[in-house]
Design a protein around this motif. Sequence first.
Motif, short mmCIF file in Angstrom:
data_model
loop_
_atom_site.label_atom_id
_atom_site.label_comp_id
_atom_site.label_asym_id
_atom_site.label_seq_id
_atom_site.Cartn_x
_atom_site.Cartn_y
_atom_site.Cartn_z
N GLY A 9 0.79 -1.22 0.00
CA GLY A 9 0.00 0.00 0.00
C GLY A 9 0.82 1.26 0.00
N PHE A 10 0.35 2.27 0.71
CA PHE A 10 1.00 3.57 0.71
C PHE A 10 2.43 3.51 1.21
CE2 PHE A 10 2.07 7.71 2.52
CZ PHE A 10 1.93 8.50 1.39
N GLY A 11 2.67 2.72 2.24
CA GLY A 11 4.04 2.59 2.77
C GLY A 11 5.02 2.17 1.70
N ALA A 12 4.60 1.22 0.86
CA ALA A 12 5.47 0.76 -0.23
C ALA A 12 5.72 1.89 -1.23
CB ALA A 12 4.84 -0.43 -0.93
N LEU A 13 4.72 2.72 -1.44
CA LEU A 13 4.85 3.82 -2.38
C LEU A 13 5.99 4.76 -2.00
CD1 LEU A 13 3.57 5.22 -4.88
CD2 LEU A 13 2.14 6.48 -3.27
N ILE A 14 6.17 4.99 -0.70
CA ILE A 14 7.24 5.90 -0.26
C ILE A 14 8.51 5.15 0.14
CG2 ILE A 14 5.64 7.73 0.41
CD1 ILE A 14 6.22 6.93 3.38
N GLY A 15 8.48 3.82 0.08
CA GLY A 15 9.67 3.04 0.43
C GLY A 15 9.80 2.73 1.91
N LEU A 16 8.70 2.80 2.65
CA LEU A 16 8.72 2.52 4.08
C LEU A 16 8.67 1.02 4.32
CD1 LEU A 16 8.56 3.53 7.03
CD2 LEU A 16 6.08 3.64 6.75
N ASP A 17 9.56 0.54 5.15
CA ASP A 17 9.63 -0.87 5.52
C ASP A 17 9.30 -0.99 7.00
OD1 ASP A 17 10.17 -3.61 5.49
OD2 ASP A 17 12.33 -3.32 5.70
N MET A 18 8.18 -1.62 7.33
CA MET A 18 7.82 -1.83 8.73
C MET A 18 8.63 -3.02 9.22
SD MET A 18 5.85 0.66 9.30
CE MET A 18 5.39 0.29 10.99
N VAL A 19 9.56 -2.76 10.13
CA VAL A 19 10.51 -3.78 10.54
C VAL A 19 10.21 -4.39 11.91
CG1 VAL A 19 12.36 -2.87 9.11
CG2 VAL A 19 12.14 -2.06 11.47
N GLU A 20 9.35 -3.74 12.69
CA GLU A 20 9.03 -4.26 14.01
C GLU A 20 7.58 -3.96 14.33
OE1 GLU A 20 11.08 -3.75 18.27
OE2 GLU A 20 12.39 -3.22 16.59
N PHE A 21 6.91 -4.96 14.91
CA PHE A 21 5.54 -4.80 15.37
C PHE A 21 5.44 -5.53 16.69
CE2 PHE A 21 1.07 -6.15 15.50
CZ PHE A 21 0.49 -4.91 15.45
N ASP A 22 5.38 -4.78 17.77
CA ASP A 22 5.46 -5.33 19.12
C ASP A 22 4.10 -5.17 19.82
OD1 ASP A 22 6.08 -5.98 21.75
OD2 ASP A 22 7.43 -4.28 22.05
N ARG A 23 3.29 -6.23 19.75
CA ARG A 23 1.95 -6.16 20.38
C ARG A 23 2.06 -5.96 21.88
NH1 ARG A 23 -2.37 -7.27 17.12
NH2 ARG A 23 -1.93 -8.44 15.25
N ALA A 24 2.96 -6.67 22.53
CA ALA A 24 3.09 -6.57 23.99
C ALA A 24 3.51 -5.16 24.41
CB ALA A 24 4.08 -7.60 24.51
N GLY A 25 4.37 -4.54 23.65
CA GLY A 25 4.84 -3.19 23.96
C GLY A 25 4.01 -2.09 23.33
N ALA A 26 2.99 -2.47 22.57
CA ALA A 26 2.11 -1.50 21.88
C ALA A 26 2.94 -0.49 21.08
CB ALA A 26 1.17 -0.82 22.86
N ARG A 27 3.83 -1.02 20.22
CA ARG A 27 4.72 -0.15 19.46
C ARG A 27 5.05 -0.76 18.10
NH1 ARG A 27 9.75 -2.34 19.86
NH2 ARG A 27 10.99 -0.53 19.29
N SER A 28 5.55 0.09 17.23
CA SER A 28 6.00 -0.35 15.91
C SER A 28 7.23 0.45 15.52
CB SER A 28 4.90 -0.16 14.86
OG SER A 28 4.74 1.22 14.56
N VAL A 29 7.99 -0.10 14.56
CA VAL A 29 9.16 0.58 14.04
C VAL A 29 9.14 0.45 12.52
CG1 VAL A 29 11.69 0.67 13.97
CG2 VAL A 29 10.52 0.10 16.12
N GLY A 30 9.35 1.59 11.85
CA GLY A 30 9.45 1.59 10.40
C GLY A 30 10.74 2.28 9.98
N ARG A 31 11.29 1.83 8.83
CA ARG A 31 12.54 2.41 8.32
C ARG A 31 12.38 2.79 6.86
NH1 ARG A 31 15.72 -2.12 10.72
NH2 ARG A 31 16.08 -1.41 12.83
N LEU A 32 13.11 3.82 6.50
CA LEU A 32 13.12 4.30 5.13
C LEU A 32 14.53 4.74 4.78
CD1 LEU A 32 10.54 6.40 3.36
CD2 LEU A 32 12.77 7.42 3.59
N THR A 33 15.02 4.31 3.64
CA THR A 33 16.31 4.77 3.15
C THR A 33 16.06 5.99 2.27
OG1 THR A 33 17.25 2.55 3.23
CG2 THR A 33 18.38 4.16 1.84
N VAL A 34 16.66 7.11 2.63
CA VAL A 34 16.43 8.36 1.90
C VAL A 34 16.96 8.23 0.47
CG1 VAL A 34 16.93 10.83 1.84
CG2 VAL A 34 16.55 9.68 4.04
#
Length: 146
Positions: free
Chosen positions: A23-48
């Motif tokens: 979807g949209f994340g792919a359009l801008i080159g965003l890679d969701m690298v972490e999804f932590d349900r227990a910690g209620a957090r996520s991490v995404g990375r993008l190479t400029v």
Amino acid sequence: MVDRQAKRYAADIMTIPANLDGGFGALIGLDMVEFDRAGARSVGRLTVAPEHLNPHHVLHGGVMYSMADQGMGAAVYCVLGEGESCATIEVKIVYLAVVREGVVECESRVINRGKRVIALESDIRNGDRLVAKALGTFAVFPIPAR
């Protein structure tokens, strides 16, 4: 009571965080690298890349904003219950430093889960440097029957 169609829809949307590379994340080159349900957090990375830069040759603010919104959306799924969905209400962002190259990482986390509103924050970093900070709210509502 959640009907069968709503349960199927819930199963579909609950798999979205595991597949946020599309979807949209792919359009801008965003890679969701972490999804932590227990910690209620996520991490995404993008190479400029050159297509991410504004006319001043720095990372466009809209890219960082999109990273925060996408990351917050992923973190919200950590705290949604069965039969619940969500939508962005608002996101505020403060740009602290320019980014010209490298990898940008956005860590988003839930800071408060109310009955109808979830508050989140995102830190966007370029290496060890904090380059933007965002605060957002998401609405929680019942999954509509399909």
